[in-house]
Design a protein around this motif. Structure first.
Motif, PDB file in Angstrom:
ATOM      1  N   LEU A 118       0.997  -1.116  -0.013  1.00  0.00           N
ATOM      2  CA  LEU A 118       0.013  -0.071   0.077  1.00  0.00           C
ATOM      3  C   LEU A 118       0.836   1.145  -0.070  1.00  0.00           C
ATOM      4  CD1 LEU A 118      -2.578  -1.027   2.474  1.00  0.00           C
ATOM      5  CD2 LEU A 118      -3.098  -0.870   0.102  1.00  0.00           C
ATOM      6  N   GLY A 119       0.365   2.298  -0.896  1.00  0.00           N
ATOM      7  CA  GLY A 119       1.141   3.339  -0.818  1.00  0.00           C
ATOM      8  C   GLY A 119       0.260   4.503   0.091  1.00  0.00           C
ATOM      9  N   GLU A 120       0.155   5.749  -0.108  1.00  0.00           N
ATOM     10  CA  GLU A 120      -0.549   6.620   0.546  1.00  0.00           C
ATOM     11  C   GLU A 120      -2.092   6.176   0.169  1.00  0.00           C
ATOM     12  OE1 GLU A 120      -0.864  11.594   1.140  1.00  0.00           O
ATOM     13  OE2 GLU A 120      -0.656  10.631  -0.896  1.00  0.00           O
ATOM     14  N   TYR A 121      -2.950   6.166   1.464  1.00  0.00           N
ATOM     15  CA  TYR A 121      -4.443   5.801   1.176  1.00  0.00           C
ATOM     16  C   TYR A 121      -5.070   6.743   2.017  1.00  0.00           C
ATOM     17  CZ  TYR A 121      -4.377   2.868   5.290  1.00  0.00           C
ATOM     18  OH  TYR A 121      -3.996   2.159   6.251  1.00  0.00           O
ATOM     19  N   LYS A 122      -4.473   7.472   3.209  1.00  0.00           N
ATOM     20  CA  LYS A 122      -5.292   8.486   3.844  1.00  0.00           C
ATOM     21  C   LYS A 122      -4.932   9.845   3.533  1.00  0.00           C
ATOM     22  CE  LYS A 122      -6.617   5.757   7.858  1.00  0.00           C
ATOM     23  NZ  LYS A 122      -6.629   5.743   9.220  1.00  0.00           N
ATOM     24  N   GLY A 123      -5.643  10.597   3.109  1.00  0.00           N
ATOM     25  CA  GLY A 123      -5.216  12.312   3.170  1.00  0.00           C
ATOM     26  C   GLY A 123      -4.883  12.088   1.376  1.00  0.00           C
ATOM     27  N   VAL A 124      -5.137  11.461   0.446  1.00  0.00           N
ATOM     28  CA  VAL A 124      -5.112  11.771  -0.824  1.00  0.00           C
ATOM     29  C   VAL A 124      -5.984  12.782  -1.220  1.00  0.00           C
ATOM     30  CG1 VAL A 124      -4.629   9.222  -1.420  1.00  0.00           C
ATOM     31  CG2 VAL A 124      -6.674  10.238  -1.538  1.00  0.00           C
ATOM     32  N   THR A 125      -5.478  13.600  -2.349  1.00  0.00           N
ATOM     33  CA  THR A 125      -6.038  14.985  -2.838  1.00  0.00           C
ATOM     34  C   THR A 125      -6.559  14.513  -4.204  1.00  0.00           C
ATOM     35  OG1 THR A 125      -4.582  16.308  -1.511  1.00  0.00           O
ATOM     36  CG2 THR A 125      -5.869  17.113  -3.364  1.00  0.00           C
ATOM     37  N   ILE A 126      -7.998  14.866  -4.426  1.00  0.00           N
ATOM     38  CA  ILE A 126      -8.386  14.515  -5.705  1.00  0.00           C
ATOM     39  C   ILE A 126      -9.144  16.140  -6.336  1.00  0.00           C
ATOM     40  CG2 ILE A 126      -9.008  12.216  -5.370  1.00  0.00           C
ATOM     41  CD1 ILE A 126     -11.933  13.117  -5.092  1.00  0.00           C
ATOM     42  N   GLU A 297      -3.792   3.629  -7.493  1.00  0.00           N
ATOM     43  CA  GLU A 297      -2.531   3.922  -8.245  1.00  0.00           C
ATOM     44  C   GLU A 297      -1.422   4.166  -7.407  1.00  0.00           C
ATOM     45  OE1 GLU A 297      -3.783   7.667 -10.100  1.00  0.00           O
ATOM     46  OE2 GLU A 297      -4.672   6.915 -11.906  1.00  0.00           O
ATOM     47  N   ASN A 298      -1.543   4.378  -6.180  1.00  0.00           N
ATOM     48  CA  ASN A 298      -0.668   4.576  -5.127  1.00  0.00           C
ATOM     49  C   ASN A 298       0.172   3.155  -4.561  1.00  0.00           C
ATOM     50  OD1 ASN A 298      -0.620   7.378  -5.222  1.00  0.00           O
ATOM     51  ND2 ASN A 298      -1.884   7.492  -3.519  1.00  0.00           N
ATOM     52  N   ALA A 299      -0.742   2.164  -4.813  1.00  0.00           N
ATOM     53  CA  ALA A 299      -0.287   0.546  -4.368  1.00  0.00           C
ATOM     54  C   ALA A 299       0.761   0.022  -5.631  1.00  0.00           C
ATOM     55  CB  ALA A 299      -1.512  -0.051  -4.110  1.00  0.00           C
ATOM     56  N   THR A 300       1.479  -0.817  -5.161  1.00  0.00           N
ATOM     57  CA  THR A 300       2.240  -1.836  -5.939  1.00  0.00           C
ATOM     58  C   THR A 300       1.797  -3.188  -5.998  1.00  0.00           C
ATOM     59  OG1 THR A 300       4.020  -0.370  -5.409  1.00  0.00           O
ATOM     60  CG2 THR A 300       4.566  -2.537  -6.513  1.00  0.00           C
ATOM     61  N   ILE A 301       1.346  -3.723  -6.642  1.00  0.00           N
ATOM     62  CA  ILE A 301       0.908  -5.077  -6.863  1.00  0.00           C
ATOM     63  C   ILE A 301       1.531  -5.878  -8.079  1.00  0.00           C
ATOM     64  CG2 ILE A 301      -1.003  -6.705  -6.674  1.00  0.00           C
ATOM     65  CD1 ILE A 301      -2.765  -4.280  -6.363  1.00  0.00           C
ATOM     66  N   THR A 358      -8.217  -2.958  -7.988  1.00  0.00           N
ATOM     67  CA  THR A 358      -8.911  -2.207  -7.139  1.00  0.00           C
ATOM     68  C   THR A 358      -9.227  -3.053  -6.055  1.00  0.00           C
ATOM     69  OG1 THR A 358      -9.551  -0.700  -8.954  1.00  0.00           O
ATOM     70  CG2 THR A 358     -10.790  -0.791  -7.071  1.00  0.00           C
ATOM     71  N   ALA A 359      -9.748  -4.329  -6.253  1.00  0.00           N
ATOM     72  CA  ALA A 359     -10.438  -5.146  -5.362  1.00  0.00           C
ATOM     73  C   ALA A 359      -9.227  -5.641  -4.433  1.00  0.00           C
ATOM     74  CB  ALA A 359     -11.125  -6.127  -5.850  1.00  0.00           C
ATOM     75  N   LEU A 360      -8.148  -5.929  -4.721  1.00  0.00           N
ATOM     76  CA  LEU A 360      -6.842  -6.406  -4.092  1.00  0.00           C
ATOM     77  C   LEU A 360      -6.829  -5.164  -2.949  1.00  0.00           C
ATOM     78  CD1 LEU A 360      -4.807  -8.325  -6.549  1.00  0.00           C
ATOM     79  CD2 LEU A 360      -5.956  -9.221  -4.521  1.00  0.00           C
ATOM     80  N   VAL A 361      -6.590  -3.978  -3.734  1.00  0.00           N
ATOM     81  CA  VAL A 361      -6.177  -2.873  -2.749  1.00  0.00           C
ATOM     82  C   VAL A 361      -7.094  -2.543  -1.618  1.00  0.00           C
ATOM     83  CG1 VAL A 361      -5.798  -0.197  -2.709  1.00  0.00           C
ATOM     84  CG2 VAL A 361      -4.709  -1.684  -4.478  1.00  0.00           C
ATOM     85  N   LEU A 362      -8.455  -2.551  -1.936  1.00  0.00           N
ATOM     86  CA  LEU A 362      -9.538  -2.208  -1.119  1.00  0.00           C
ATOM     87  C   LEU A 362      -9.393  -3.328   0.273  1.00  0.00           C
ATOM     88  CD1 LEU A 362     -12.449  -1.088  -3.417  1.00  0.00           C
ATOM     89  CD2 LEU A 362     -11.026   0.194  -1.827  1.00  0.00           C
ATOM     90  N   GLU A 363      -9.103  -4.476  -0.447  1.00  0.00           N
ATOM     91  CA  GLU A 363      -9.253  -5.735   0.782  1.00  0.00           C
ATOM     92  C   GLU A 363      -7.934  -5.679   1.421  1.00  0.00           C
ATOM     93  OE1 GLU A 363      -7.515  -9.921  -0.610  1.00  0.00           O
ATOM     94  OE2 GLU A 363      -9.961 -10.025  -0.639  1.00  0.00           O
ATOM     95  N   ALA A 364      -6.872  -5.186   1.135  1.00  0.00           N
ATOM     96  CA  ALA A 364      -5.711  -4.827   1.862  1.00  0.00           C
ATOM     97  C   ALA A 364      -6.049  -3.865   2.869  1.00  0.00           C
ATOM     98  CB  ALA A 364      -4.371  -4.725   0.898  1.00  0.00           C
TER      99      ALA A 364
END
Length: 430
Positions: A118-126, A297-301, A358-364
Motif C-alpha cells: 500500500l502507498g498513501e491511502y489516507k489524505g489523498v487529494t483529488i 494507483e499509489n499501491a504496488t501489486i 482495485t479489489a485487492l487494494v481495498l481488501e488490503a
C-alpha cells in the motif's frame, strides 16, 4: 499430516504435503470397498472377493488412484488452511510417494493471491468536479418527459427533418459491388440517432415520400467489418414514409395527467429538487471513484495473470448475458463485428486488470484498518432491502442465505463500502 509452503516466484510456490501412512491405508480400504463391488472373480459372488485374493489377482497398485482421489482433495484443503496461503487457481499436483505402508506425499504448485504494498491511502487529494443543475439541465429533462409522452403522426406532405423516423429501402455498394449487410427493405431509421455511418442520416434530410436518392459515404477506419474499413460506398435509398413525433405542451393540464402536481411551477420545482438530489449522488459517486482510483494507483501489486484471466471470463460472461437479453447470440455478435474471441478478450483486459487491482487494494486496506461488519449492520442492511422490495425481513434473509449461506460475500461487500467511506472521509478535495 504435515504441510510445508515455499515460494518459488512472486505469486507462485510449492506446497509439499505428507499424509500419514495410517490415513493413506484408510483411503486404500475405502478404495477397495468401492472397487470390489464391480469385480468378478470365479468362485466368489460379485462384490464378495476377499481383500487378500483381490490383491493377489490384481495387485494393490490398482487401488492407488482411487485412494489418491479420496485423500488428496481433503489433504490439500487442510494444508492450505494450515499454511494460511490463498490460492487463486487450481494447483498443479505432482505425486511424490504413493505406496502402501508409507506416507502419501505430493507437491502442489500453487498461484496465490499477491501481496499488496500500500502507498498513501489516507489524505489523498483529488480534483473536485461540479455537478450543477442549471436551467438548461431542467429544460432538457422536461424535454425528455415531453418526448416520452409524444404522439406520432405520418407526414403526408413534407420533407424529412432531424428527429423524424423514416422507412427506407437501401442497397449499398463498394466499388460497384453489393456487400453483405448493405441491403434492407422497410428499414426504420431515426434521423440523428447515429445508427448509420456518419453522413448517411443527414443526407436523408429534405427527402419526400416516394423519392429516391444516391448517398455517398465513407466507412470509418475502425469500422467493425474489416473488409469495409476506410472504403467509399454508395447507397441507393428509396424513402417510403416519414413519421414525426408531436410533443405535448407543458401545461397545467399535462402536469396533472403525468404527476401528482396541479401546476407547471409545482412540477418544475419538484423536478429541479430531484435533479439536485441526483446531482449530489453523482458527485458523491465521482468522489468515491476518484479517491479509490488514486489510492489504487499509489499501491504496488504484481498481478497474477490467472486472476486477470478469471476476471476477463467474468466480464465476458456478463457481456454475453447482456447480448442474450437483446436476443443477440454471442457467436453472431463476433461474426457481425468481425472480432475473434481472443481479440474480444483483449478488449476487456485493461478493465479486468483495473478491477482486480482495485479489489485487492481495498481488501488490503480493509485488513490493515481492521474493518469488520457486525451482525447489527448486516441486519440493518437486510432491513433496507426488505423495505425497498416490500418483503418481510425474514424472507429477505432466507432468499439471501440461499446464494450466500454464511453471508460471507455480503459481509465483504459491506466491509468494502465501509473502507471506501473511510477513504473518502480522509481525502482532500481540491
Amino acid at each position: 499430516m504435515t504441510a510445508k509452503w515455499e515460494k518459488t516466484e512472486a505469486n507462485v510456490g510449492v506446497l509439499e504435503v505428507e499424509v500419514t501412512s495410517e490415513r493413506f491405508k484408510a483411503a486404500l480400504d475405502d478404495a477397495f470397498k468401492k472397487v470390489v463391488k464391480d469385480v468378478n472373480v470365479p468362485g466368489f459372488r460379485k462384490g464378495k472377493v476377499p481383500r487378500r485374493i483381490f490383491e493377489q489377482r490384481f495387485g494393490i497398485e490398482v487401488l492407488y488412484q482411487d485412494a489418491v482421489d479420496l485423500v488428496l482433495p481433503e489433504a490439500y484443503e487442510q494444508a492450505v488452511a494450515e499454511t494460511g496461503i490463498e490460492p487463486v487457481d487450481r494447483p498443479s499436483v505432482d505425486l511424490v510417494q504413493v505406496e502402501s505402508g508409507k506416507p502419501f506425499i505430493f507437491k502442489a504448485t500453487v498461484t496465490v493471491k499477491p501481496e499488496v504494498q500500500l502507498g498513501e491511502y489516507k489524505g489523498v487529494t483529488i480534483e473536485d468536479k461540479t455537478f450543477e443543475v442549471t436551467d438548461e439541465t431542467l429544460t432538457e429533462e422536461i424535454e425528455q418527459v415531453l418526448k416520452s409522452h409524444a404522439t406520432v403522426e405520418v407526414v403526408e406532405d413534407g420533407e424529412v427533418q432531424d428527429g423524424d423516423t423514416v422507412s427506407i429501402d437501401f442497397l449499398g455498394k463498394v466499388d460497384g459491388e453489393a456487400f453483405e449487410g448493405g441491403e434492407a427493405e422497410n428499414f426504420e431509421l431515426e434521423i440523428g440517432s447515429g445508427t448509420f455511418i456518419g453522413g448517411f442520416e443527414s443526407q436523408l434530410v429534405g427527402m419526400k415520400p416516394g423519392e429516391e436518392r444516391d448517398i455517398e459515404v465513407t466507412f470509418p477506419e475502425d469500422y467493425h467489418v474489416k473488409s469495409l474499413q476506410g472504403k467509399a460506398a454508395t447507397f441507393h435509398v428509396v424513402l417510403h414514409d416519414i413519421k414525426r413525433k408531436v410533443l405535448p405542451e407543458l401545461t397545467d393540464e399535462f402536469v396533472q395527467e403525468v404527476s401528482e402536481f396541479e401546476t407547471v411551477d409545482e412540477y418544475r420545482a419538484d423536478l429541479k429538487k430531484r435533479l439536485e438530489e441526483r446531482a449530489k449522488q453523482d458527485h458523491d459517486r465521482y468522489v468515491e471513484d476518484e479517491v479509490v482510483k488514486k489510492v489504487t494507483e499509489n499501491a504496488t501489486i504484481d498481478l497474477p495473470e490467472v486472476m486477470v484471466n478469471h476476471e476477463i471470463d467474468h466480464q465476458l460472461n456478463s457481456f454475453a448475458q447482456q447480448l442474450q437479453m437483446q436476443q443477440i447470440p454471442f457467436d453472431a455478435y463476433l461474426e457481425f463485428t468481425g472480432t475473434s474471441l481472443d481479440e474480444l478478450r483483449e478488449q476487456f483486459r485493461e478493465a479486468a486488470e483495473q478491477s482486480v487491482r482495485t479489489a485487492l487494494v481495498l481488501e488490503a486496506i480493509t485488513a490493515k484498518e481492521g474493518i469488520q461488519v457486525s451482525d447489527d449492520e448486516i441486519t440493518a442492511e437486510l432491513q433496507k432491502l426488505a423495505e425497498s422490495s416490500g418483503l418481510e425481513l425474514d424472507r429477505v434473509r432466507e432468499i439471501m442465505s440461499v446464494r450466500d449461506p454464511n453471508f460471507e460475500s455480503f459481509k465483504r461487500d459491506l466491509a468494502t463500502r465501509k473502507t471506501i467511506e473511510l477513504l473518502v472521509q480522509n481525502s482532500k478535495i481540491a
